[in-house]
Scaffold this motif. Structure first.
Motif, PDB file in Angstrom:
ATOM      1  N   ALA A  13       0.897 -10.991 -13.869  1.00 29.58           N
ATOM      2  CA  ALA A  13       1.408 -11.876 -12.877  1.00 29.58           C
ATOM      3  C   ALA A  13       0.405 -13.019 -12.619  1.00 29.58           C
ATOM      4  O   ALA A  13      -0.507 -12.912 -12.705  1.00 29.58           O
ATOM      5  N   LYS A  16       0.880 -12.559  -7.558  1.00 26.90           N
ATOM      6  CA  LYS A  16       0.903 -11.110  -7.610  1.00 26.90           C
ATOM      7  C   LYS A  16       1.463 -10.540  -6.727  1.00 26.90           C
ATOM      8  O   LYS A  16       1.841 -11.066  -5.346  1.00 26.90           O
ATOM      9  N   TYR A  17       1.995  -9.104  -7.119  1.00 23.76           N
ATOM     10  CA  TYR A  17       2.728  -8.215  -6.241  1.00 23.76           C
ATOM     11  C   TYR A  17       1.490  -7.325  -5.787  1.00 23.76           C
ATOM     12  O   TYR A  17       0.954  -6.676  -6.520  1.00 23.76           O
ATOM     13  N   TRP A  18       1.397  -7.200  -4.362  1.00 22.81           N
ATOM     14  CA  TRP A  18       0.493  -6.167  -3.989  1.00 22.81           C
ATOM     15  C   TRP A  18       0.814  -5.944  -2.583  1.00 22.81           C
ATOM     16  O   TRP A  18       0.807  -6.604  -1.608  1.00 22.81           O
ATOM     17  N   SER A 105       2.001   0.542 -17.083  1.00 22.82           N
ATOM     18  CA  SER A 105       2.925   1.157 -16.253  1.00 22.82           C
ATOM     19  C   SER A 105       4.142   0.116 -16.262  1.00 22.82           C
ATOM     20  O   SER A 105       5.298   0.486 -16.207  1.00 22.82           O
ATOM     21  N   SER A 137       7.934   1.504 -11.475  1.00 27.85           N
ATOM     22  CA  SER A 137       6.580   0.994 -11.119  1.00 27.85           C
ATOM     23  C   SER A 137       7.261  -0.691 -10.759  1.00 27.85           C
ATOM     24  O   SER A 137       7.648  -1.025 -11.584  1.00 27.85           O
ATOM     25  N   GLY A 138       6.688  -0.942  -9.540  1.00 29.63           N
ATOM     26  CA  GLY A 138       7.360  -2.399  -9.267  1.00 29.63           C
ATOM     27  C   GLY A 138       7.333  -3.484 -10.235  1.00 29.63           C
ATOM     28  O   GLY A 138       7.994  -4.046 -10.697  1.00 29.63           O
ATOM     29  N   SER A 139       6.013  -3.541 -10.839  1.00 30.30           N
ATOM     30  CA  SER A 139       5.855  -4.639 -11.786  1.00 30.30           C
ATOM     31  C   SER A 139       6.791  -4.517 -13.112  1.00 30.30           C
ATOM     32  O   SER A 139       6.972  -5.350 -13.668  1.00 30.30           O
ATOM     33  N   ARG A 142       9.732  -6.869 -13.928  1.00 33.62           N
ATOM     34  CA  ARG A 142       9.484  -8.250 -14.509  1.00 33.62           C
ATOM     35  C   ARG A 142       9.537  -7.999 -15.902  1.00 33.62           C
ATOM     36  O   ARG A 142       9.574  -8.947 -16.618  1.00 33.62           O
ATOM     37  N   SER A 186      -3.136   1.461  -8.563  1.00 28.66           N
ATOM     38  CA  SER A 186      -2.693   0.295  -7.487  1.00 28.66           C
ATOM     39  C   SER A 186      -1.725   1.001  -6.412  1.00 28.66           C
ATOM     40  O   SER A 186      -1.955   0.171  -5.562  1.00 28.66           O
ATOM     41  N   MET A 190      -2.721  -0.038  -2.992  1.00 26.02           N
ATOM     42  CA  MET A 190      -1.814  -0.838  -2.155  1.00 26.02           C
ATOM     43  C   MET A 190      -1.529  -0.312  -0.508  1.00 26.02           C
ATOM     44  O   MET A 190      -1.453  -1.252   0.102  1.00 26.02           O
ATOM     45  N   MET A 237      -5.761 -11.958  -3.964  1.00 30.05           N
ATOM     46  CA  MET A 237      -5.322 -10.565  -3.994  1.00 30.05           C
ATOM     47  C   MET A 237      -6.877  -9.616  -4.096  1.00 30.05           C
ATOM     48  O   MET A 237      -6.997  -8.729  -3.312  1.00 30.05           O
ATOM     49  N   ASP A 277      -5.693  -8.292 -13.023  1.00 23.56           N
ATOM     50  CA  ASP A 277      -4.762  -7.440 -12.167  1.00 23.56           C
ATOM     51  C   ASP A 277      -6.027  -6.251 -11.372  1.00 23.56           C
ATOM     52  O   ASP A 277      -7.090  -6.290 -11.454  1.00 23.56           O
ATOM     53  N   ALA A 278      -5.469  -4.806 -11.218  1.00 27.05           N
ATOM     54  CA  ALA A 278      -6.119  -3.804 -10.556  1.00 27.05           C
ATOM     55  C   ALA A 278      -7.055  -3.308 -11.685  1.00 27.05           C
ATOM     56  O   ALA A 278      -6.872  -2.178 -11.963  1.00 27.05           O
TER      57      ALA A 278
HETATM   58  O1  PMV Z   1       3.591  -2.033 -10.540  1.00 30.17           O
HETATM   59  P1  PMV Z   1       2.076  -1.550 -10.229  1.00 30.17           P
HETATM   60  O2  PMV Z   1       2.178  -0.394  -9.323  1.00 30.17           O
HETATM   61  O3  PMV Z   1       1.387  -1.214 -11.444  1.00 30.17           O
HETATM   62  O4  PMV Z   1       1.337  -2.560  -9.570  1.00 30.17           O
HETATM   63  C1  PMV Z   1       0.955  -3.890 -10.076  1.00 30.17           C
HETATM   64  C2  PMV Z   1       0.028  -4.726  -9.451  1.00 30.17           C
HETATM   65  C3  PMV Z   1      -0.853  -5.841 -10.004  1.00 30.17           C
HETATM   66  O5  PMV Z   1      -0.758  -5.700 -11.393  1.00 30.17           O
HETATM   67  C4  PMV Z   1      -2.104  -5.737  -9.597  1.00 30.17           C
HETATM   68  C5  PMV Z   1      -0.138  -7.340  -9.684  1.00 30.17           C
HETATM   69  C6  PMV Z   1       1.166  -7.511 -10.490  1.00 30.17           C
HETATM   70  O6  PMV Z   1       1.900  -8.097  -9.696  1.00 30.17           O
HETATM   71  O7  PMV Z   1       1.448  -7.089 -11.471  1.00 30.17           O
END
Ligand code: PMV
Length: 321
Positions: A13, A16-18, A105, A137-139, A142, A186, A190, A237, A277-278
């Protein structure tokens, strides 16, 4: 039954998504924007059968515990939509170190959503796949998309998906500093941020502003502006993550040294911008012609790899399964 195989790549990202506003539906607190890479693929085969339980094999190791439960919970959504109760055999191969902040993920659930949807006969349009991947997983929403993707916060399940964004061609230099599994996931961090950081609200509202500015910069094909927003948003972030109680810190001293080295590269006239990222690994955004120079300059900090824009999640022909 025949296995269906899909491949997906991680994304990094730039905005970022957080933070989630709905944990069950995995709706993000704000929109985000990313670059899907052409390296560190996850390749996943899914076949539904008459067995009593789901089975999940990752890099040759049969999974159990939380790793298997996450896949089963995701497959439950697929079964619910398909009106089926068949169990699945999932065989996955991940080229990136799992859980080290290299977005495994994202590629994992994008590949699983694509393969499982095809195996169960669910809709295969990019919006449906992105919405489904989001639930794993949210990301991952994308990684359905090739190249640069915006994931809309949306106003509910139906409108929170990722779609392509027209942008200049960008590459990244990935500096792998530590491949170990991160201590705080993450998901957990979060939640902690939303619950305990005094800066969380400011983070969410400023992310919407950063996303709008980023979309404008992409439209103008303004690499300098894209890079500046990328680096400052990543540092914001990590700042909000460090402001939790108890505090969580993903960046290591070496990560910070890479951020500093990238500032020095800019002082020498090479346009490069850091993000992370995380986890402690750093991704450096560059224009295609600078990737090799920047990789050489950063090699003293970790394992470096220059990567370009990659394809969104896609099915592989049957014979490669
Ligand atoms: O989708 P997750 O739960 O792996 O969270 C992704 C969080 C970050 O990678 C830190 C930011 C992002 O937007 O990818």
């Amino acid at each position: 039954m025949n296995a269906v195989t899909a491949r997906a790549y991680p994304n990094i990202a730039l905005v970022k998504y957080w933070g989630k506003r709905d944990e069950a539906l995995m709706l993000p607190a704000a929109g985000s924007l990313s670059l899907t890479l052409d390296a560190y693929a996850t390749t996943t085969s899914v076949s539904f059968d008459e067995a009593e339980h789901d089975r999940f094999d990752l890099n040759g190791v049969a999974q159990s515990g939380e790793s298997l439960r996450r896949v089963t919970r995701f497959l439950d959504l697929v079964r619910e939509r398909a009106g089926s109760d068949a169990r699945a055999q999932v065989v996955s191969h991940n080229e990136a170190p799992t859980g080290a902040g290299l977005a495994s993920s994202a590629s994992g659930f994008a590949a699983l959503a694509t393969a499982a949807s095809a195996a169960a006969g669910l809709p295969d349009d990019p919006q449906s796949l992105s919405r489904l991947a989001r639930r794993g997983s949210g990301s991952a929403a994308r990684s359905i998309v090739s190249g640069v993707a915006v994931w809309h916060a949306g106003d509910g399940d139906a409108t929170s998906f990722a779609e392509p964004v027209d942008a200049p061609e960008m590459h990244m230099v990935i500096v792998t500093i530590d491949e170990r599994q991160k201590k705080v996931s993450s998901r957990e961090a979060m939640r902690l941020t939303a619950l305990t950081s005094p800066f969380y609200e400011g983070w969410v509202t400023s992310t919407e502003l950063s996303l709008n500015a980023m979309l404008e910069a992409c439209r103008d094909r303004d690499f300098t502006r894209i890079g500046r927003i990328t680096e400052s948003h990543a540092l914001r972030m990590h700042a909000v993550i460090q402001s939790t109680d108890p505090p969580v810190r993903y960046l290591s001293p070496t990560s910070v040294a890479v951020f500093d080295a990238v500032v020095r590269l800019r002082e020498q006239g090479i346009e490069a911008y850091s993000t992370a990222d995380a986890g402690p690994n750093v991704a450096v955004l560059v224009q295609p012609g600078d990737a090799d120079t920047v990789a050489r300059e950063l090699a003293e900090y970790g394992r470096v790899r220059a990567v370009g824009p990659g394809r969104g999640a896609h099915l592989l022909p049957a014979e490669t399964a």
